[in-house]
Every structure is written in C-alpha cells, then in structure tokens.
Design an enzyme around this catalytic site. Structure first.
Site, PDB file in Angstrom:
ATOM      1  N   GLY A  46       0.823  -1.406  -0.039  1.00  0.00           N
ATOM      2  CA  GLY A  46       0.042   0.105   0.055  1.00  0.00           C
ATOM      3  C   GLY A  46       1.052   1.240  -0.052  1.00  0.00           C
ATOM      4  O   GLY A  46       0.489   2.368  -0.510  1.00  0.00           O
ATOM      5  N   GLU A 101       3.530   4.171   5.575  1.00  0.00           N
ATOM      6  CA  GLU A 101       2.330   3.306   5.840  1.00  0.00           C
ATOM      7  C   GLU A 101       1.329   4.116   4.959  1.00  0.00           C
ATOM      8  O   GLU A 101       1.136   5.385   4.831  1.00  0.00           O
ATOM      9  CB  GLU A 101       1.479   3.016   6.888  1.00  0.00           C
ATOM     10  N   ASP A 102       0.440   3.307   4.145  1.00  0.00           N
ATOM     11  CA  ASP A 102      -0.806   3.925   3.445  1.00  0.00           C
ATOM     12  C   ASP A 102      -1.929   4.554   4.688  1.00  0.00           C
ATOM     13  O   ASP A 102      -2.392   5.708   4.355  1.00  0.00           O
ATOM     14  CB  ASP A 102      -1.537   2.999   2.452  1.00  0.00           C
ATOM     15  N   ASP A 105      -5.280   1.672  10.739  1.00  0.00           N
ATOM     16  CA  ASP A 105      -6.579   1.348  10.850  1.00  0.00           C
ATOM     17  C   ASP A 105      -6.647   1.169  12.290  1.00  0.00           C
ATOM     18  O   ASP A 105      -6.892   1.729  13.206  1.00  0.00           O
ATOM     19  CB  ASP A 105      -6.812   0.267   9.860  1.00  0.00           C
ATOM     20  N   LYS A 133      -7.618   6.395  10.417  1.00  0.00           N
ATOM     21  CA  LYS A 133      -8.810   6.000  10.450  1.00  0.00           C
ATOM     22  C   LYS A 133      -8.994   5.806  12.134  1.00  0.00           C
ATOM     23  O   LYS A 133      -9.105   4.861  12.571  1.00  0.00           O
ATOM     24  CB  LYS A 133      -9.255   4.783   9.934  1.00  0.00           C
ATOM     25  N   PHE A 154     -14.601   2.219   3.877  1.00  0.00           N
ATOM     26  CA  PHE A 154     -13.216   1.514   3.154  1.00  0.00           C
ATOM     27  C   PHE A 154     -12.827   2.251   2.061  1.00  0.00           C
ATOM     28  O   PHE A 154     -13.702   2.684   0.948  1.00  0.00           O
ATOM     29  CB  PHE A 154     -13.652  -0.005   2.644  1.00  0.00           C
ATOM     30  N   ARG A 167      -5.434  -0.009  -6.648  1.00  0.00           N
ATOM     31  CA  ARG A 167      -4.067   0.876  -6.151  1.00  0.00           C
ATOM     32  C   ARG A 167      -3.759   1.832  -7.248  1.00  0.00           C
ATOM     33  O   ARG A 167      -3.452   2.987  -6.848  1.00  0.00           O
ATOM     34  CB  ARG A 167      -3.173  -0.137  -5.875  1.00  0.00           C
TER      35      ARG A 167
END
Ligand code: IMP
Ligand code: MG
Length: 182
Positions: A46, A101-102, A105, A133, A154, A167
């Site tokens: 990601g 990181e993307d 979560d 998030k 999402f 992606r």
C-alpha cells in the site's frame, strides 16, 4: 472532468489535495530530520504511491527499504495475526527509520512492527501514514506524521487496495459497499 471508476462511490481526496498535503509532510519531515540521515521503510504494498511521492519532497539524505507484513488476507477486516512476509534488506541497527504506511486502521500491524525494529537496535523509529482512521483503533499507537484523518469507510486508490485492485486510481475514493459485501 475526471472519469470516476464505477466501483467508487465518491472521491474523498483528489489528486491535487493529496499532492499538496504530501509536499507539506515531506517539508515537515525534512525539518525534523535536519542534520540526520533517514531510512524510509515502506510497508508493502500500500505504501508505494505515497512513498514515491513523499521521498521527492525530502531534502535530507535518505535511503529506502521495504517490508511486507500480512494481517489482512482478502477481506476488509484485519485478522489480528501479524506475520512478516518479507523482511527489510538492510540492518536496522543504528538507523533512523521512518515507517511509511498508506493507512493506520486498527493499528495492530504497526504495533507489532515498531517494537520489533526498536529491539533490533534502530536509533529511532517513527511512523508516517498518509491516512488515519482513528475510530477503528484497537491498540495504543502514535502516528508521528499523517496526511488526513478519515471516516470509517473502506477506501481505495493512491496505493490502497481492495483484493489487490484499485491501487492505481490517482485519487482516494470510498469503495461502494456492495463491492465488498457481495
Ligand atoms: P491495521 O493493522 O488495522 O492498522 O491495518 C493497516 C492496513 O490495513 C493498512 O496498511 C492497509 O493495507 C489496510 N487497510 C486498512 N483500512 C483500509 C482501507 O480503508 N482501504 C484499504 N486498505 C485498508
Ligand atoms: Mg498496507
């Protein structure tokens, strides 16, 4: 007019918004690491779009390396079991690592990765995530840099996937729930 992928419900962050924010993050990181050398440690897969844009806004000497960690499988929920699928190539000992990181979560993935890198003798370990998030957090973990805070939906695009697809979208969009609920 942008042609929206038909599986995306709406665009949350446009290409332009992301571009501006990533540039700001790069400038801040460059200021904070002034006089130091830095290793950007991307968490595959990601991170790839974010990392490649971010690194071009970093003005201190920097190297890149990658790690692949699995906690997700094919669904939209983390399974909790974190395994290193592919370790970084360099020895983290004595390095200033910035994990890239993307999205953060539940935080479960990085809550395993960060202490492991510290134990291996890294000089410092910080985290830069494009998205956060916070409503989904399950563990106590601090982000040192983040781009945007996001709602509990999402998201796909700009490196983020659903079942390895989407992606390549240049923006970050909300995936239509019927795609992952079917
Ligand atoms: P965590 O361990 O729950 O923090 O999981 C983080 C990883 O889950 C991220 O690196 C993403 O790969 C994935 N992830 C979490 N939320 C999303 C999302 O909204 N879209 C795509 N991937 C996500
Ligand atoms: Mg990821």
């Amino acid at each position: 007019m942008k042609i929206m992928n038909r599986d995306v419900q709406s665009i949350l962050f446009s290409e332009d918004e992301i571009k501006q924010r990533v540039a700001q993050m790069g400038e801040q990181i460059s200021r904070d690491y002034q006089g130091k050398e830095l290793v950007l440690l991307g968490i595959l897969r990601g991170c790839v779009v974010f990392l490649s844009d971010l690194m071009r806004h970093i003005t201190v000497p920097c190297e890149i390396d990658f790690m692949s960690v699995s906690s997700y499988g094919f669904g939209t929920q983390t399974t909790g079991a974190v395994t290193i699928r592919r370790d970084m190539t360099m020895d983290p000992k004595g390095k200033n690592l910035l994990i890239v990181e993307d999205i953060l979560d539940t935080g479960v993935t990085l809550s395993h990765v960060k202490p492991a890198l510290e134990q291996r003798g890294a000089e410092s370990v910080k985290i830069a995530s494009l998205l956060d998030k916070p409503s989904r957090r399950k563990v106590d973990i601090q982000l040192d840099y983040y781009g945007f805070s996001t709602p509990n939906q999402f998201l796909v695009g700009y490196g983020l996937d659903y079942a390895e697809k989407y992606r390549n979208l240049p923006y970050i969009g909300i995936l239509k729930p019927e795609i992952y609920q079917k």
